[in-house]
Design a protein around this motif. Structure first.
Motif, PDB file in Angstrom:
ATOM      1  N   ALA A 126       0.851  -1.185   0.000  1.00  0.00           N
ATOM      2  CA  ALA A 126       0.000   0.000   0.000  1.00  0.00           C
ATOM      3  C   ALA A 126       0.890   1.238   0.000  1.00  0.00           C
ATOM      4  CB  ALA A 126      -0.923   0.012   1.214  1.00  0.00           C
ATOM      5  N   TRP A 127       0.276   2.358  -0.138  1.00  0.00           N
ATOM      6  CA  TRP A 127       1.026   3.618  -0.129  1.00  0.00           C
ATOM      7  C   TRP A 127       0.295   4.632   0.743  1.00  0.00           C
ATOM      8  CZ3 TRP A 127      -1.280   1.250  -4.308  1.00  0.00           C
ATOM      9  CH2 TRP A 127      -2.454   1.832  -4.790  1.00  0.00           C
ATOM     10  N   PRO A 128       1.068   5.456   1.495  1.00  0.00           N
ATOM     11  CA  PRO A 128       2.518   5.384   1.659  1.00  0.00           C
ATOM     12  C   PRO A 128       2.928   4.124   2.414  1.00  0.00           C
ATOM     13  CG  PRO A 128       1.587   6.945   3.194  1.00  0.00           C
ATOM     14  CD  PRO A 128       0.462   6.519   2.301  1.00  0.00           C
ATOM     15  N   VAL A 129       4.214   4.026   2.749  1.00  0.00           N
ATOM     16  CA  VAL A 129       4.767   2.788   3.299  1.00  0.00           C
ATOM     17  C   VAL A 129       4.045   2.386   4.590  1.00  0.00           C
ATOM     18  CG1 VAL A 129       6.838   1.710   4.231  1.00  0.00           C
ATOM     19  CG2 VAL A 129       7.014   3.294   2.308  1.00  0.00           C
ATOM     20  N   GLN A 130       3.632   1.121   4.624  1.00  0.00           N
ATOM     21  CA  GLN A 130       3.011   0.541   5.812  1.00  0.00           C
ATOM     22  C   GLN A 130       3.580  -0.857   6.012  1.00  0.00           C
ATOM     23  OE1 GLN A 130      -1.326   0.673   5.589  1.00  0.00           O
ATOM     24  NE2 GLN A 130      -1.215   2.409   4.182  1.00  0.00           N
ATOM     25  N   THR A 131       4.063  -1.143   7.194  1.00  0.00           N
ATOM     26  CA  THR A 131       4.557  -2.486   7.508  1.00  0.00           C
ATOM     27  C   THR A 131       4.004  -2.916   8.856  1.00  0.00           C
ATOM     28  OG1 THR A 131       6.555  -1.758   8.678  1.00  0.00           O
ATOM     29  CG2 THR A 131       6.715  -1.963   6.271  1.00  0.00           C
ATOM     30  N   PRO A 132       4.030  -4.215   9.156  1.00  0.00           N
ATOM     31  CA  PRO A 132       3.506  -4.676  10.457  1.00  0.00           C
ATOM     32  C   PRO A 132       4.208  -4.037  11.644  1.00  0.00           C
ATOM     33  CG  PRO A 132       3.768  -6.531   8.954  1.00  0.00           C
ATOM     34  CD  PRO A 132       4.391  -5.351   8.276  1.00  0.00           C
ATOM     35  N   GLY A 133       5.497  -3.760  11.493  1.00  0.00           N
ATOM     36  CA  GLY A 133       6.249  -3.215  12.619  1.00  0.00           C
ATOM     37  C   GLY A 133       6.109  -1.725  12.804  1.00  0.00           C
ATOM     38  N   THR A 134       5.401  -1.044  11.885  1.00  0.00           N
ATOM     39  CA  THR A 134       5.253   0.416  12.011  1.00  0.00           C
ATOM     40  C   THR A 134       3.792   0.830  12.045  1.00  0.00           C
ATOM     41  OG1 THR A 134       5.370   0.755   9.599  1.00  0.00           O
ATOM     42  CG2 THR A 134       7.445   0.826  10.830  1.00  0.00           C
ATOM     43  N   GLY A 135       2.913  -0.122  12.329  1.00  0.00           N
ATOM     44  CA  GLY A 135       1.495   0.183  12.346  1.00  0.00           C
ATOM     45  C   GLY A 135       1.029   0.727  13.679  1.00  0.00           C
ATOM     46  N   ALA A 136      -0.282   0.734  13.851  1.00  0.00           N
ATOM     47  CA  ALA A 136      -0.903   1.305  15.049  1.00  0.00           C
ATOM     48  C   ALA A 136      -0.331   0.670  16.311  1.00  0.00           C
ATOM     49  CB  ALA A 136      -2.408   1.110  14.992  1.00  0.00           C
ATOM     50  N   GLY A 137       0.019   1.496  17.281  1.00  0.00           N
ATOM     51  CA  GLY A 137       0.509   1.022  18.570  1.00  0.00           C
ATOM     52  C   GLY A 137       1.969   0.649  18.596  1.00  0.00           C
ATOM     53  N   SER A 138       2.654   0.759  17.455  1.00  0.00           N
ATOM     54  CA  SER A 138       4.055   0.350  17.390  1.00  0.00           C
ATOM     55  C   SER A 138       5.010   1.423  17.913  1.00  0.00           C
ATOM     56  CB  SER A 138       4.436   0.028  15.943  1.00  0.00           C
ATOM     57  OG  SER A 138       4.379   1.201  15.146  1.00  0.00           O
ATOM     58  N   ARG A 256      13.601   3.464   9.346  1.00  0.00           N
ATOM     59  CA  ARG A 256      14.531   2.330   9.439  1.00  0.00           C
ATOM     60  C   ARG A 256      13.811   1.047   9.844  1.00  0.00           C
ATOM     61  NH1 ARG A 256      18.474   6.536  10.659  1.00  0.00           N
ATOM     62  NH2 ARG A 256      17.621   6.872  12.738  1.00  0.00           N
ATOM     63  N   LYS A 257      12.819   1.155  10.710  1.00  0.00           N
ATOM     64  CA  LYS A 257      12.052  -0.026  11.102  1.00  0.00           C
ATOM     65  C   LYS A 257      11.271  -0.565   9.909  1.00  0.00           C
ATOM     66  CE  LYS A 257       9.994  -3.196  13.487  1.00  0.00           C
ATOM     67  NZ  LYS A 257      10.695  -4.494  13.657  1.00  0.00           N
ATOM     68  N   LEU A 262      10.727  -4.702   5.493  1.00  0.00           N
ATOM     69  CA  LEU A 262      10.729  -5.027   4.062  1.00  0.00           C
ATOM     70  C   LEU A 262      11.853  -5.990   3.719  1.00  0.00           C
ATOM     71  CD1 LEU A 262       9.984  -1.450   2.674  1.00  0.00           C
ATOM     72  CD2 LEU A 262       8.400  -3.378   2.759  1.00  0.00           C
ATOM     73  N   ASP A 263      13.003  -5.836   4.371  1.00  0.00           N
ATOM     74  CA  ASP A 263      14.099  -6.789   4.158  1.00  0.00           C
ATOM     75  C   ASP A 263      13.639  -8.221   4.425  1.00  0.00           C
ATOM     76  OD1 ASP A 263      16.032  -4.861   3.548  1.00  0.00           O
ATOM     77  OD2 ASP A 263      16.665  -4.639   5.642  1.00  0.00           O
ATOM     78  N   GLN A 264      12.909  -8.380   5.497  1.00  0.00           N
ATOM     79  CA  GLN A 264      12.573  -9.722   5.957  1.00  0.00           C
ATOM     80  C   GLN A 264      11.354 -10.308   5.257  1.00  0.00           C
ATOM     81  OE1 GLN A 264      12.145  -9.267  10.208  1.00  0.00           O
ATOM     82  NE2 GLN A 264      14.227  -8.499  10.476  1.00  0.00           N
ATOM     83  N   ILE A 265      10.280  -9.518   5.155  1.00  0.00           N
ATOM     84  CA  ILE A 265       9.014 -10.122   4.731  1.00  0.00           C
ATOM     85  C   ILE A 265       8.690  -9.909   3.249  1.00  0.00           C
ATOM     86  CG2 ILE A 265       8.080  -9.927   7.060  1.00  0.00           C
ATOM     87  CD1 ILE A 265       6.434  -7.560   6.165  1.00  0.00           C
ATOM     88  N   GLN A 266       9.372  -8.962   2.600  1.00  0.00           N
ATOM     89  CA  GLN A 266       9.117  -8.744   1.167  1.00  0.00           C
ATOM     90  C   GLN A 266      10.263  -9.257   0.310  1.00  0.00           C
ATOM     91  OE1 GLN A 266       7.522  -4.919  -0.266  1.00  0.00           O
ATOM     92  NE2 GLN A 266       9.197  -4.849  -1.752  1.00  0.00           N
ATOM     93  N   ILE A 267      11.485  -8.886   0.666  1.00  0.00           N
ATOM     94  CA  ILE A 267      12.633  -9.252  -0.171  1.00  0.00           C
ATOM     95  C   ILE A 267      13.138 -10.644   0.176  1.00  0.00           C
ATOM     96  CG2 ILE A 267      15.012  -8.638  -0.730  1.00  0.00           C
ATOM     97  CD1 ILE A 267      14.157  -5.681  -0.318  1.00  0.00           C
ATOM     98  N   GLY A 268      13.448 -10.873   1.422  1.00  0.00           N
ATOM     99  CA  GLY A 268      13.968 -12.177   1.833  1.00  0.00           C
ATOM    100  C   GLY A 268      15.453 -12.292   1.552  1.00  0.00           C
ATOM    101  N   LYS A 269      16.145 -13.027   2.417  1.00  0.00           N
ATOM    102  CA  LYS A 269      17.604 -13.089   2.305  1.00  0.00           C
ATOM    103  C   LYS A 269      18.064 -13.754   1.018  1.00  0.00           C
ATOM    104  CE  LYS A 269      17.747 -17.229   5.275  1.00  0.00           C
ATOM    105  NZ  LYS A 269      17.970 -18.202   4.190  1.00  0.00           N
TER     106      LYS A 269
END
Length: 998
Positions: A126-138, A256-257, A262-269
């Motif tokens: 979605a836009w703008p950037v939204q991730t589980p770690g930066t959502g409500a209550g984080s 940064r969070k 995104l490193d972990q859940i979208q791109i993957g190592k």
């Protein structure tokens, strides 16, 4: 302009040279004709004809559940085969942050590496950037500041809990008290009853009464007695998460969070190394930030103090403007909730907005670019616009960070058809010029555009609509199209395939059901050549307009009408206060001399920053032309400088106007005349014809893109601000050819030309080349010039006599004899040349329709014309009973007959013009492919494919899907015209050598 290469000629008409004009040729003039020479530092002929992958258009690629690996790889192949050089994956709910998504991404990256194309992707679903770690209550979610207030009469006391937010009943989320202040009311206005809706008028406060009471608050309560005089407001200010629940764009830790997520859940190592091979951009789509009140971040107070030089707490009431911090920003600033009786409240808001932009640049844009570099990629953003953020500075900063910039046609307010008569046309042009300004000032020339998203019925975009849109975008300084878009197909999806936006927004392409898909290679080659030109060299612009406004699709907050400037050929961009004061570095009569090269600055503001006023004075001293429009600026826009800042603005403006390089203009329409008084000529002087241009300075000269914004042809003689030998760079066929007719002198090159309505053309001017013999004087009537094989040729399409002046002092008379047989009856012996009245047998049409069941073949053997002359006014498919409501691919066939004695030779031939087409058209003659036509007005020389006797012409028209979707899904009644409409004409021509190289 028409330029072509020729073999040796043996014309049957007459052309004679004499020496009636005794003028001697210049000593600098070379014998022979101009030879094609690439510009030093520019593109070679091969590079232009076959652009590098980085110049090719990109395709937005929507991934939706359920994902299918085999289908994704198949679609990547067909997208590459269509001439796209990049895909931009746009994730969606259910097709993001899963094992399948990461696995398929890896497979796509592997195949992209083999295909030699690039892969970009959105940052999240979605836009703008939204991730589980930066959502409500984080703790990292977006925040806002809201106020509460109570009215306190003079001399009365208030004791109790500080007032809650005015919308606490509707938005009961957790909140934190930031400040408590008080102020005396000098003129009461209505309270804000509905957040987001501005009051009818501002409540005016006494600036000397502003008081910070925060230190007196204990356990959320305060006891305070209002001074005796007047009525007072007691304010409490509360921070809270806003309704957007996206990553806080003002908090570096939040950015940064989000990147870690995104490193972990979208791109993957497993995909990191693959991205370094095939990755291009990590893309943040539209910056759709929403706040009920005021954007906020936990460090706002300390950042404001360090950047603006004063504490913000007691000034907070003046920063609230209902709707200004909610996407999209209004075209005009709404009535603020509060103002000050000394008129300084706007300065406080300016300081808030400047701080907001500071934090957005440092804590969002810069952080994400640093993150993208670990993958060998760039961060790309549709930055700042439609928000209360400074757009020019944001895009200039993106460029300085090493990131990429993107705009879009939708949020710019572009409409179809593109026309200056559209009320939104002027604002959308300024929108794109504003964004391009930031990129160009930063030394960049790559600015992509999300192209083709229009609020109109889906399935209705013809490929020429994309060309129409891009022609204007190029003229505004945009360089590369990212097409909106292609939908990854799901097995079993309802016809006509998986779609991203259903019927509401264009377009969700797929290759299986869209009839025009196979026409993309022709358009993509055109686009890639235009992009290669506009991304080569340094972008130069004539005029910068001072602007500190936000960008809205519904109108510019500080509009400037540049039409009169455009009619003289001036190119226009915009310049923000910080860019002017800190980065412009005036020198040798230019602002940004190493990049944008603005030669004039226009100021139509009553308030400017004191730093900007000093920079304007320095610019004028350096020879930059300065024009003040209307009443002169007499106020500073920053608060801390106070009366000193206002005085500095007045003094610097007065000092500027004492210089010979500065003047005043009564209105915006008078600016062109003011620049004339200042003896400034545009780089492209168009002499009264409204033409938009882009100038790319090359070591060996210049590339110039010219665009006719009107819907009718214009014939004019632009004078280019570099002296040299011109050539035409044909975006359709990739050729570069010398221009036969031009004039040089006084450091300029003048080229007569005609541009069709909406047409763009590219002229290259080689300043290192010495002119050879060429045509000067007035342009020809009923014909064109060509250069090739050491000769100059006049191609006549009508009979008659003309005299042409050559640069070597000679004149050449031509008496053209072009047999058109336009008086022949409809029957009788065929002429030796096709008749312009009855060139064709009746047209037939065979259509392969598309439908949920696979379609059918429909044959229309005759009756396609609306008159006895079959080439005129061919019918819309909707008016043909068998084709009403159908879409598909239709092949039109007609014959023309040439006598047994007819033969083609190098001096004569036949041009085909198929007129108007609602769709795309593939043209074949006698079974041999001639070319693909996407836009009206092209002329095809079909001489090599003709022969004595019967000649067959086939025109294969590919429609949109719109009519069939309406017919078969019943979700809409929208329809559009289809088919070959004509007139289809054959025009004989005769070539005459007017200079043989001697």
């Amino acid at each position: 302009m028409t330029v072509a290469s020729l073999v040796s000629l043996t014309p049957s008409g007459t052309a004679s040279s004499d020496l009636r004009s005794p003028a001697e040729p210049s000593a600098e003039l070379l014998n022979g004709t101009d030879a094609l020479q690439p510009l030093a530092g520019g593109l070679t002929a091969a590079q232009f004809a076959h652009p590098d992958t980085r110049f090719k258009p990109a395709m937005r690629w929507w991934w939706q559940k359920p994902l299918d690996n085999a289908e994704a790889l198949r679609e990547l192949q067909v997208i590459a085969d269509a001439g796209f050089g990049e895909v931009e994956i746009a994730f969606s709910d259910g097709a993001w942050a899963t094992d399948d998504q990461r696995t398929i991404l890896g497979a796509v990256l592997d195949k992209a590496a083999r295909l030699g194309i690039k892969v970009s992707m959105t940052m999240g679903k979605a836009w703008p950037v939204q991730t589980p770690g930066t959502g409500a209550g984080s703790g990292f979610a977006s925040q806002e500041l809201q106020y509460g207030l109570v009215h306190v009469s003079g001399g009365q006391s208030f004791s109790g809990p500080v007032p809650p937010p005015i919308d606490a009943a509707q938005l009961p989320q957790a909140r934190r008290l930031v400040a408590v202040t008080a102020a005396r009311v000098t003129e009461a206005g209505p309270d804000v009853s509905t957040p987001g809706q501005p009051p009818a008028k501002s409540t005016v406060l006494d600036p000397d009464s502003l008081t910070d009471l925060t230190a007196q608050v204990k356990n959320g309560s305060i006891t305070w007695q209002a001074p005796a005089s007047g009525d007072w407001e007691l304010f409490a200010f509360w921070s809270r998460e806003n309704k957007g629940n996206y990553t806080n764009p003002l908090d570096a830790d939040a950015s940064r969070k989000a990147a870690q997520d995104l490193d972990q859940i979208q791109i993957g190592k497993d995909n990191a190394a693959k991205l370094r091979k095939s990755g291009a951009d990590l893309f943040e789509d539209s910056l759709e930030l929403h706040a009920t009140s005021l954007f906020w971040t936990p460090t706002m107070e300390s950042e404001f103090r360090s950047r603006r030089g004063y504490d913000m707490a007691k000034y907070l009431p003046m920063m609230f403007v209902q709707g200004e911090s909610d996407f999209p920003v209004p075209p005009k600033e709404p009535t603020p909730d509060f103002s000050l009786s000394d008129g300084s409240a706007s300065k406080i808001r300016h300081d808030y907005y400047e701080t907001l932009t500071d934090l957005y640049l440092a804590n969002h844009l810069h952080v994400f670019q640093d993150w993208a570099k670990q993958y060998g990629m760039q961060y790309k953003a549709q930055a700042a616009y439609l928000q209360d953020l400074e757009p020019i500075r944001s895009f200039r900063s993106l460029q300085s960070f090493g990131a990429r910039s993107e705009t879009e046609s939708l949020d710019a307010g572009e409409n179809l058809p593109v026309s200056p008569d559209d009320p939104a046309w002027r604002n959308s042009l300024a929108f794109q010029q504003t964004i391009a300004a930031g990129v160009h000032q930063g030394g960049g020339d790559l600015l992509s555009v999300e192209l083709g998203a229009i609020f109109k019925p889906a399935y209705s975009m013809n490929l020429d609509d994309y060309r129409d849109l891009m022609g204007k975008e190029w003229a505004a300084g945009v360089s590369q199209p990212f097409i909106h878009g292609f939908a990854l197909q799901s097995a079993g999806a309802a016809w006509p395939g998986t779609t991203r936006f259903a019927e509401s927004v264009t377009e969700s392409w797929n290759d299986k059901n869209f009839p025009q898909w196979s026409s993309w290679p022709a358009l993509n080659s055109y686009f890639a050549r235009g992009t290669s030109v506009l991304e080569t060299g340094t972008a130069k612009t004539d005029v910068a307009v001072y602007s500190d406004s936000f960008l809205s699709p519904r109108g510019h907050q500080s509009p400037f009408n540049a039409q009169r400037l455009e009619q003289q050929g001036f190119s226009v961009e915009y310049l923000d206060p910080q860019g002017l004061a800190k980065d412009a570095r005036p020198e040798h009569g230019e602002l940004f001399p190493g990049t944008s090269g603005y030669r004039a600055l226009v100021v139509d503001q009553r308030s400017i920053t004191h730093e900007a006023s000093a920079a304007i004075l320095q610019a004028a001293k350096a020879g930059v032309r300065v024009v003040f429009v209307g009443a002169l600026p007499d106020r500073d826009t920053t608060y801390a400088s106070g009366a000193r800042g206002d005085a500095e603005v007045k003094n610097n403006v007065a000092a500027t106007l004492k210089l010979a390089s500065a003047t005043k203009a009564a209105t915006q329409n008078d600016v062109a005349n003011a620049l004339k008084r200042l003896r400034l000529a545009p780089r492209v002087a168009s002499g009264g014809t409204q033409v938009l241009s882009q100038w790319r300075e090359i070591k060996g000269g210049a590339y110039v893109y010219l665009y006719n914004p009107s819907d009718h042809p214009v014939t004019f003689s632009p004078s280019f601000g570099v002296q040299g030998v011109p050539a035409e760079m044909n975006l359709w066929d990739g050729s570069i050819a010398p221009i036969a007719q031009y004039a040089t002198g006084n450091g300029r090159t003048t080229v007569p030309m005609t541009l069709q309505g909406g047409q763009g053309a590219v002229v290259a001017i080689n300043k290192d080349a010495r002119p050879a013999v060429h045509v000067t004087g007035a342009p020809p009537e009923d014909g064109s010039f060509l250069v090739g094989a050491g000769k100059i040729v006049f191609r006549a399409t009508e009979s008659g006599g003309q005299t042409f002046q050559l640069s070597n002092g000679r004149k050449t008379d031509v008496t053209a004899e072009v047999r058109t047989d336009d008086d022949r009856p409809l029957s009788g012996v065929p002429s030796s040349r096709p008749s312009t009245i009855d060139q064709w047998t009746p047209w037939s049409l065979t259509v392969k329709t598309v439908s949920p069941t696979g379609g059918a073949t429909v044959s229309i053997p005759s009756g396609l014309g609306d008159s006895q002359f079959q080439q005129f006014r061919l019918k819309d498919w909707r008016d043909i009973t068998q084709l009403t409501g159908e879409s598909g691919v239709g092949t039109y066939t007609a014959n023309t007959t040439l006598p047994d004695g007819w033969h083609a030779n190098a001096a004569e031939g036949v041009q085909l013009d198929i007129g108007h087409v609602d769709g795309t058209a593939d043209i074949s003659v006698n079974g041999r492919f001639v070319g693909t036509q996407l836009t009206d007005g092209r002329h095809w020389d079909i001489t090599p494919w003709l022969h004595p006797g019967t000649n067959s012409v086939q025109i294969t028209v590919r429609t949109t899907l719109r009519n069939a979707v309406s017919q078969y899904t019943k979700k809409s009644t929208a329809s559009q015209p289809y088919g070959l409409r004509g007139p289809v004409t054959l025009t004989p021509y005769q070539d005459y050598v007017i200079y043989d190289g001697k």
